[in-house]
Design a protein around this motif. Sequence first.
Motif, PDB file in Angstrom:
ATOM      1  N   HIS A 209       0.852  -1.185   0.000  1.00  0.00           N
ATOM      2  CA  HIS A 209       0.000   0.000   0.000  1.00  0.00           C
ATOM      3  C   HIS A 209       0.888   1.235   0.000  1.00  0.00           C
ATOM      4  O   HIS A 209       1.782   1.371   0.824  1.00  0.00           O
ATOM      5  N   MET A 210       0.641   2.136  -0.960  1.00  0.00           N
ATOM      6  CA  MET A 210       1.327   3.424  -0.998  1.00  0.00           C
ATOM      7  C   MET A 210       0.302   4.509  -1.291  1.00  0.00           C
ATOM      8  O   MET A 210      -0.730   4.261  -1.918  1.00  0.00           O
ATOM      9  N   ASN A 211       0.609   5.724  -0.861  1.00  0.00           N
ATOM     10  CA  ASN A 211      -0.199   6.869  -1.221  1.00  0.00           C
ATOM     11  C   ASN A 211       0.304   7.467  -2.532  1.00  0.00           C
ATOM     12  O   ASN A 211       1.470   7.300  -2.914  1.00  0.00           O
ATOM     13  N   SER A 212      -0.570   8.180  -3.205  1.00  0.00           N
ATOM     14  CA  SER A 212      -0.242   8.686  -4.535  1.00  0.00           C
ATOM     15  C   SER A 212       0.945   9.638  -4.520  1.00  0.00           C
ATOM     16  O   SER A 212       1.746   9.654  -5.460  1.00  0.00           O
ATOM     17  N   TRP A 213       1.075  10.450  -3.462  1.00  0.00           N
ATOM     18  CA  TRP A 213       2.185  11.404  -3.432  1.00  0.00           C
ATOM     19  C   TRP A 213       3.538  10.699  -3.322  1.00  0.00           C
ATOM     20  O   TRP A 213       4.558  11.253  -3.681  1.00  0.00           O
ATOM     21  N   ASP A 214       3.540   9.466  -2.827  1.00  0.00           N
ATOM     22  CA  ASP A 214       4.786   8.715  -2.722  1.00  0.00           C
ATOM     23  C   ASP A 214       5.219   8.091  -4.050  1.00  0.00           C
ATOM     24  O   ASP A 214       6.393   7.787  -4.223  1.00  0.00           O
ATOM     25  N   CYS A 215       4.278   7.843  -4.956  1.00  0.00           N
ATOM     26  CA  CYS A 215       4.612   6.945  -6.062  1.00  0.00           C
ATOM     27  C   CYS A 215       4.278   7.411  -7.469  1.00  0.00           C
ATOM     28  O   CYS A 215       4.806   6.836  -8.432  1.00  0.00           O
ATOM     29  N   THR A 239      -6.583   8.958  -4.657  1.00  0.00           N
ATOM     30  CA  THR A 239      -7.075   9.521  -3.402  1.00  0.00           C
ATOM     31  C   THR A 239      -7.064   8.535  -2.229  1.00  0.00           C
ATOM     32  O   THR A 239      -7.069   8.962  -1.068  1.00  0.00           O
ATOM     33  N   GLN A 240      -7.053   7.238  -2.516  1.00  0.00           N
ATOM     34  CA  GLN A 240      -7.146   6.241  -1.451  1.00  0.00           C
ATOM     35  C   GLN A 240      -5.856   5.470  -1.204  1.00  0.00           C
ATOM     36  O   GLN A 240      -5.723   4.812  -0.169  1.00  0.00           O
ATOM     37  N   GLY A 241      -4.933   5.530  -2.149  1.00  0.00           N
ATOM     38  CA  GLY A 241      -3.743   4.684  -2.066  1.00  0.00           C
ATOM     39  C   GLY A 241      -4.048   3.299  -2.590  1.00  0.00           C
ATOM     40  O   GLY A 241      -5.215   2.884  -2.687  1.00  0.00           O
ATOM     41  N   ALA A 242      -2.996   2.548  -2.951  1.00  0.00           N
ATOM     42  CA  ALA A 242      -3.171   1.222  -3.543  1.00  0.00           C
ATOM     43  C   ALA A 242      -1.824   0.511  -3.549  1.00  0.00           C
ATOM     44  O   ALA A 242      -0.794   1.126  -3.257  1.00  0.00           O
ATOM     45  N   PRO A 243      -1.811  -0.780  -3.899  1.00  0.00           N
ATOM     46  CA  PRO A 243      -0.527  -1.485  -4.028  1.00  0.00           C
ATOM     47  C   PRO A 243       0.300  -0.899  -5.175  1.00  0.00           C
ATOM     48  O   PRO A 243      -0.250  -0.402  -6.166  1.00  0.00           O
ATOM     49  N   VAL A 244       1.617  -0.994  -5.040  1.00  0.00           N
ATOM     50  CA  VAL A 244       2.536  -0.467  -6.051  1.00  0.00           C
ATOM     51  C   VAL A 244       3.534  -1.540  -6.449  1.00  0.00           C
ATOM     52  O   VAL A 244       4.087  -2.251  -5.592  1.00  0.00           O
ATOM     53  N   LEU A 245       3.745  -1.665  -7.740  1.00  0.00           N
ATOM     54  CA  LEU A 245       4.756  -2.572  -8.279  1.00  0.00           C
ATOM     55  C   LEU A 245       5.415  -1.895  -9.465  1.00  0.00           C
ATOM     56  O   LEU A 245       4.745  -1.280 -10.291  1.00  0.00           O
ATOM     57  N   ALA A 246       6.735  -2.020  -9.564  1.00  0.00           N
ATOM     58  CA  ALA A 246       7.488  -1.512 -10.706  1.00  0.00           C
ATOM     59  C   ALA A 246       8.714  -2.396 -10.889  1.00  0.00           C
ATOM     60  O   ALA A 246       9.346  -2.793  -9.904  1.00  0.00           O
ATOM     61  N   ALA A 247       9.050  -2.710 -12.130  1.00  0.00           N
ATOM     62  CA  ALA A 247      10.162  -3.628 -12.364  1.00  0.00           C
ATOM     63  C   ALA A 247      10.668  -3.514 -13.789  1.00  0.00           C
ATOM     64  O   ALA A 247      10.004  -2.935 -14.668  1.00  0.00           O
ATOM     65  N   ASN A 248      11.838  -4.094 -14.032  1.00  0.00           N
ATOM     66  CA  ASN A 248      12.237  -4.242 -15.423  1.00  0.00           C
ATOM     67  C   ASN A 248      11.355  -5.338 -16.031  1.00  0.00           C
ATOM     68  O   ASN A 248      10.843  -6.207 -15.315  1.00  0.00           O
ATOM     69  N   PRO A 249      11.111  -5.306 -17.333  1.00  0.00           N
ATOM     70  CA  PRO A 249      10.109  -6.217 -17.911  1.00  0.00           C
ATOM     71  C   PRO A 249      10.486  -7.689 -17.861  1.00  0.00           C
ATOM     72  O   PRO A 249       9.619  -8.556 -17.982  1.00  0.00           O
ATOM     73  N   HIS A 250      11.764  -7.995 -17.649  1.00  0.00           N
ATOM     74  CA  HIS A 250      12.196  -9.394 -17.623  1.00  0.00           C
ATOM     75  C   HIS A 250      11.798 -10.111 -16.339  1.00  0.00           C
ATOM     76  O   HIS A 250      11.589 -11.328 -16.340  1.00  0.00           O
TER      77      HIS A 250
END
Length: 281
Positions: A209-215, A239-250
């Motif tokens: 869970h992250m807030n929008s201003w963080d991510c 406005t509510q925040g949500a899970p965050v994932l980011a990665a290289n495509p491999h």
Amino acid sequence: MTLDTEAIDRREAFLMDLVRTAGALAQEGFSQQSGRPIGMKGPQDYLTETDGRVEAHIRGRITEAFPEDGFLGEETGGKPGSQAWVVDPIDGTANFARVIPHFCISIAFVANDQVQLGAIANPVLGEVYFARLGGGAQMNGKPIRVSATADITGTSFEMGWSNRRPTSDYIAAVSALFDAGSNVRRAACGALGLAYVADGRSEGYAELHMNSWDCLAGLLLVREAGGVTGPFLSLGGLTQGAPVLAANPHVGGILSHATGIPLLAGPDLLAQGDDKLLRTA
């Protein structure tokens, strides 16, 4: 209201200057931080005097330059509306408060239902990241790309922790990544964690869970640097925040499987909206 290219151009030039002046304020506060009072907003949620000063500076300049734009800040809140600046004046406040030089300023501009601009500044290292939708990602004016590492045993992921989700979920995700063969770390600054995915220092970042201003700025950076991300906005994250994932495509699928956070189906989806998901095994 739909903004045209010229309107985005003006905000891009403004943001490039704004993130540097805000960074100078943050650096000034950091140099004076040792021994200064630390407030608490909640469990493991810190507040320093510099948070307020930097956000006031950013908000004041935006209000003066673009009074028609909305604002959503970590410290003073706000209503985003159809176009808005989304701001974390100091991400990594726990590090900042303890005089650990791993923190940043994160600013994103959202309009036309998309993240248009994003900037992250680490004032201690003098590193300024910037991305524009469809325009690529850069650090200090030089293009950046995500890591090309495909072998999971050569990866280093960062896993952020949030008290909004059970600790057992966090431990299970970290355990799954270790079992897969990755190294896992936590540096307590999610926006920089995302920036480090964009410039290839990490293969991936996830937080339950992250807030929008963080991510938001970091997610745009990763996309524009050739990476993949999760569906933050379509999960109500603005406005509510949500899970965050980011990665290289491999290796994004491995991180998705370990955390249970779905991926968007393709590296160009941020330009199309983020409602298409990739099912991972």
